[in-house]
Design a protein around this motif. Structure first.
Motif, PDB file in Angstrom:
ATOM      1  N   SER A 122       0.815  -1.218   0.000  1.00 18.83           N
ATOM      2  CA  SER A 122       0.000   0.000   0.000  1.00 18.83           C
ATOM      3  C   SER A 122       0.845   1.264   0.000  1.00 18.83           C
ATOM      4  O   SER A 122       0.301   2.371  -0.064  1.00 18.83           O
ATOM      5  CB  SER A 122      -0.922  -0.002   1.225  1.00 18.83           C
TER       6      SER A 122
ATOM      7  N   LEU B 230       2.716   2.569   2.493  1.00 21.51           N
ATOM      8  CA  LEU B 230       2.428   3.329   3.704  1.00 21.51           C
ATOM      9  C   LEU B 230       3.675   3.642   4.519  1.00 21.51           C
ATOM     10  O   LEU B 230       4.705   2.991   4.380  1.00 21.51           O
ATOM     11  CB  LEU B 230       1.445   2.544   4.583  1.00 21.51           C
TER      12      LEU B 230
ATOM     13  N   PHE C 189      -1.456   5.846   9.828  1.00 19.75           N
ATOM     14  CA  PHE C 189      -0.833   5.364   8.608  1.00 19.75           C
ATOM     15  C   PHE C 189      -1.047   6.399   7.508  1.00 19.75           C
ATOM     16  O   PHE C 189      -2.169   6.860   7.300  1.00 19.75           O
ATOM     17  CB  PHE C 189      -1.404   4.002   8.194  1.00 19.75           C
TER      18      PHE C 189
ATOM     19  N   ASN D 283       0.473   7.910   3.447  1.00 15.32           N
ATOM     20  CA  ASN D 283       1.200   7.550   2.230  1.00 15.32           C
ATOM     21  C   ASN D 283       2.644   8.013   2.345  1.00 15.32           C
ATOM     22  O   ASN D 283       2.919   9.062   2.924  1.00 15.32           O
ATOM     23  CB  ASN D 283       0.549   8.205   1.001  1.00 15.32           C
TER      24      ASN D 283
END
Length: 90
Positions: free
Chosen positions: A66, A68, A87, A89
């Motif tokens: 993802s 993260l 969390f 980006n």
């Protein structure tokens, strides 16, 4: 003064969570049909029925796929251990 920092290192994340009693989890019913993926969280007390505990391996697989990073805080303004995390980006 309390400050948050962003980390991606798996060992640092695991140490941060476990030092606060956190275990890897995801929000129930957010995984795909094959049971993969999902919205990541830490389960601190084991009593949140909306969370499903997962292994660290599964947690970090989702984390990396993802893209993260963990935004975390070591301590509160008054010097107590903080559980703040989010969390974000990378």
């Amino acid at each position: 003064m309390s400050q948050a920092r962003s980390i991606t290192d798996h060992q640092q994340i695991m140490r941060w969570a476990e030092a606060r009693g956190g275990r890897p989890a995801r929000v129930r019913d957010t995984a795909g049909r094959s049971g993969e993926g999902g919205v990541l969280r830490f389960d601190f007390d084991g009593e949140d029925a909306s969370l499903e505990r997962i292994s660290w391996d599964e947690f970090f697989r989702i984390f990396d796929q993802s893209g993260l990073a963990l935004l975390e805080q070591e301590e509160t303004r008054d010097g107590r251990t903080s559980r703040f995390s989010k969390f974000v980006n990378r």
